[in-house]
Design a protein around this motif. Structure first.
Motif, short mmCIF file in Angstrom:
data_model
loop_
_atom_site.label_atom_id
_atom_site.label_comp_id
_atom_site.label_asym_id
_atom_site.label_seq_id
_atom_site.Cartn_x
_atom_site.Cartn_y
_atom_site.Cartn_z
N GLU A 99 0.83 -1.21 0.00
CA GLU A 99 0.00 0.00 0.00
C GLU A 99 0.87 1.26 0.00
O GLU A 99 0.59 2.22 -0.73
CB GLU A 99 -0.90 -0.03 1.24
CG GLU A 99 -2.00 0.99 1.25
CD GLU A 99 -2.89 0.81 2.47
OE1 GLU A 99 -3.08 1.82 3.17
OE2 GLU A 99 -3.38 -0.31 2.70
N GLU A 100 1.91 1.24 0.80
CA GLU A 100 2.83 2.39 0.83
C GLU A 100 3.53 2.57 -0.51
O GLU A 100 3.70 3.70 -0.99
CB GLU A 100 3.86 2.21 1.94
CG GLU A 100 3.29 2.31 3.34
CD GLU A 100 4.24 1.83 4.43
OE1 GLU A 100 3.97 2.13 5.60
OE2 GLU A 100 5.24 1.13 4.11
N ALA A 101 3.91 1.46 -1.14
CA ALA A 101 4.58 1.54 -2.44
C ALA A 101 3.66 2.17 -3.48
O ALA A 101 4.08 3.05 -4.25
CB ALA A 101 5.01 0.16 -2.91
N ALA A 102 2.40 1.75 -3.52
CA ALA A 102 1.45 2.31 -4.49
C ALA A 102 1.23 3.79 -4.23
O ALA A 102 1.19 4.60 -5.18
CB ALA A 102 0.12 1.56 -4.40
N THR A 103 1.14 4.18 -2.99
CA THR A 103 0.91 5.59 -2.64
C THR A 103 2.12 6.44 -2.99
O THR A 103 1.99 7.49 -3.65
CB THR A 103 0.59 5.71 -1.13
OG1 THR A 103 -0.56 4.92 -0.84
CG2 THR A 103 0.33 7.16 -0.74
N GLU A 104 3.30 5.99 -2.57
CA GLU A 104 4.52 6.76 -2.80
C GLU A 104 4.87 6.91 -4.27
O GLU A 104 5.44 7.92 -4.68
CB GLU A 104 5.69 6.13 -2.04
CG GLU A 104 5.58 6.28 -0.54
CD GLU A 104 6.58 5.41 0.22
OE1 GLU A 104 7.47 4.81 -0.42
OE2 GLU A 104 6.44 5.33 1.45
N ASP A 105 4.50 5.91 -5.07
CA ASP A 105 4.82 5.97 -6.50
C ASP A 105 3.70 6.56 -7.34
O ASP A 105 3.73 6.51 -8.57
CB ASP A 105 5.21 4.57 -7.00
CG ASP A 105 6.56 4.14 -6.43
OD1 ASP A 105 7.48 4.98 -6.38
OD2 ASP A 105 6.70 2.97 -6.04
#
Length: 197
Positions: free
Chosen positions: A63-69
């Motif tokens: 979830e953090e990866a999708a948000t940050e990217d």
């Protein structure tokens, strides 16, 4: 690599062949993390429908990866589907996979929202199968029950048939005018439980 590159059909074939859903690379990157990092929503949905872990990797959570990217649609879907079980992924499931999950004993009542709640009024074959699996046992829903329940139903039907044949019961000869087999169809819906609650 297939998840990182968004190769949906390749990922599907690998999963159907039994590929390890959470097998991480040497650096700790999981298939779901790689798909989310690269914004592959449909791949993430498919992985999630097979129960992919959303736990943190050395680089953070999927979830953090999708948000940050900057993959807002994927991040929003990950948030919305946090409590789903594999059976709740109705838009991703094929009829064959939904049937397999149901026959394996997947719960209609676990997760948030539950698969049954998601299927209520939903379109598609998987939603229709979940709704049918929620009905009391009948010949029409028999194939969607877990193996133990199907075996119990078969044993009870066979027992009723043998009673019927042994005592030559028909509608006129059965108690209260109900034939043994008719009785069986009425009772089996209550005698056969899909899930133990």
């Amino acid at each position: 690599m297939a998840c990182q590159d968004g190769q949906l059909e390749c990922v599907r074939l690998l999963l159907e062949a039994g590929a390890a859903i959470d097998q991480a690379r040497n650096d700790g990157t999981t298939p779901l993390f790689a798909a989310c990092q690269n914004g592959h929503l449909e791949v993430a949905k498919l992985l999630s429908s097979y129960g992919a872990s959303r736990a943190a990797t050395p680089f953070g959570t999927p979830e953090e990866a999708a948000t940050e990217d900057g993959h807002a649609d994927l991040a929003a879907w990950l948030v919305a589907s946090r409590g789903w079980t594999p059976l709740a992924h109705l838009e991703t499931l094929t009829a064959a996979r939904a049937t397999s999950l149901l026959r394996s004993g997947a719960s209609l009542h676990e997760g948030e929202p539950t698969p049954l709640r998601r299927a209520a009024g939903g379109a598609g074959e998987a939603a229709a199968l979940v709704r049918r699996a929620a009905t009391p046992w009948s010949p029409a829903s028999h194939s969607l029950f877990p193996a133990a329940a199907r075996a119990r139903a078969a044993l009870l039907v066979l027992s009723l048939y043998e009673i019927h044949e042994r005592y030559h019961l028909d509608s006129a000869g059965a108690t209260n005018g109900i034939a043994a087999l008719d009785f069986g169809h009425c009772v089996l819906g209550f005698a056969i439980a899909r899930e133990t609650q």
